[in-house]
Write a protein that holds these residues in place. Structure first.
Motif: not given
Length: 388
Positions: A16-24, A79-84
């Protein structure tokens, strides 16, 4: 939270973090990052997570041994899974009414477990064992993050013997743009899934918003795959009636897409040509591009000739459509015949730069006044292939 849930949660949070910010993720979240992260999740899913909780989760994942133990609720995991996974937008009330069993978290967890060996360490009795578990977690998370290149990650088939909502959700399906009246008729043919050619289309049209009623979707979790659907005696006979397979970048019908369908056509731009039943492949570049591209238009037979050769109709008793994806290379195939073992024949092979996240089965008639005819789906399968 047991060890498997902990590992799945850690992988989910990192993805989820990578999807949001574009990096690990490398360090625990700051307050600003936590708030940005939560706002992104809220904008996409319609569901909220407290920014302080997100910050605490990042501290825990960064150092499970030293961090304060965290136990996120199943609602938060969902919620996190729905986002990812890019689930459809919803609200807390709607989720409570329709998806109180939190299917997206369990779908993610199931795929995580299927991708990794089940790790069952001994009970963590000291700091050393906990640190070792955390290291294993990181290795598994990396493997899970790269799972789309492995063919064994995606193996699914559905014969639609059970089409109640609970069974479909359990099998990873979700419905988009539900028409309650016609959705209630999905069991019209026992042992099959019946959809209807309702008004709607994803063909770009400035006069109409893209919409496909009772579109049945599921996430794609492989970069290379083979997918097929089998239809039972579907013979479209009015303008734009069709059914088939849809590949999508998003669930809003605004991104790139590929559509393979068995369809009816009687429009030839003023030219005098016989009505036809055909296989069509179209691609769309999404919002901002007004015209799709027709990659293939393969005529199967002409309804006007049926009176002279009624045996032709038997060729549509068992129809099947298949898509084979290898990177950006797509191969489209069709099979038909009076028996179920008719061979697939290639329609076309083309390159197209799309990375579909969802696959769907559909029936539609465009924005026309044609009849709403039933389409019986009797089998669906998708399997991951080797991308090498």
């Amino acid at each position: 939270m047991d060890d498997v849930d902990f590992l799945a949660f850690a992988a989910l949070f990192k993805e989820a973090y990578t999807k949001c910010f574009g990096l690990a993720i490398k360090n625990p979240l700051t307050e600003t990052e936590s708030k940005i992260f939560c706002n992104k999740i809220l904008d996409q899913t319609g569901l909220s997570i407290g920014w302080k909780s997100m910050k605490n989760y990042s501290l825990f994942i960064d150092d499970a041994a030293a961090g304060k133990p965290e136990n996120p609720s199943t609602a938060t995991l969902d919620t996190l899974a729905r986002y990812v996974l890019g689930a459809p937008y919803t609200t807390e009330i709607k989720r409570k009414n329709d998806e109180s069993h939190f299917p997206w978290w369990f779908l993610y967890r199931e795929k995580f477990v299927a991708n990794s060996e089940k790790i069952k360490p001994e009970k963590r009795v000291n700091r050393v064992v906990t640190v070792i578990t955390a290291l294993i977690m990181i290795a598994v998370a990396i493997g899970f993050y790269k799972f789309t290149s492995k063919p064994t990650n995606l193996q699914f088939a559905d014969d639609f013997k059970q089409t109640d909502d609970a069974s479909l959700i359990k099998n990873g399906w979700f419905i988009k743009s539900k028409d309650a009246v016609y959705w209630s008729k999905r069991n019209e043919t026992p042992g099959q899934l019946t959809l209807f050619t309702l008004k709607g289309d994803n063909w770009p049209d400035p006069a109409a918003k893209p919409d496909i009623k009772n579109l049945l979707l599921r996430p794609i979790t492989a970069n290379c795959f083979t997918a097929e659907v089998h239809l039972d005696n579907f013979i479209p006979n009015e303008e734009w009636q069709q059914a088939g397979i849809l590949l999508l970048e998003d669930t809003l019908l605004t991104g790139k897409s590929i559509r393979l369908s068995l369809a009816y056509n009687d429009y030839f731009g003023g030219a005098k040509m016989p009505r036809e039943i055909y296989v069509q492949v179209i691609t769309s570049l999404g919002n901002g591009f007004g015209k799709p591209e027709e990659l293939a238009h393969k005529s199967l037979f002409y309804p006007d000739s049926i009176s002279n050769n009624p045996e032709q109709k038997k060729n549509l008793q068992n129809s099947a459509l298949r898509i084979e994806k290898h990177g950006n290379n797509y191969r489209f195939l069709y099979a038909s015949g009076p028996k179920e073992n008719g061979a697939f024949r290639e329609i076309v092979t083309r390159e197209f730069d799309i990375h579909p996240k969802y696959i769907g089965i559909f029936a539609l008639k465009g924005f026309t006044n044609a009849q709403n005819v039933p389409v019986s789906f009797k089998f669906f399968r998708i399997s991951g292939d080797n991308c090498d």
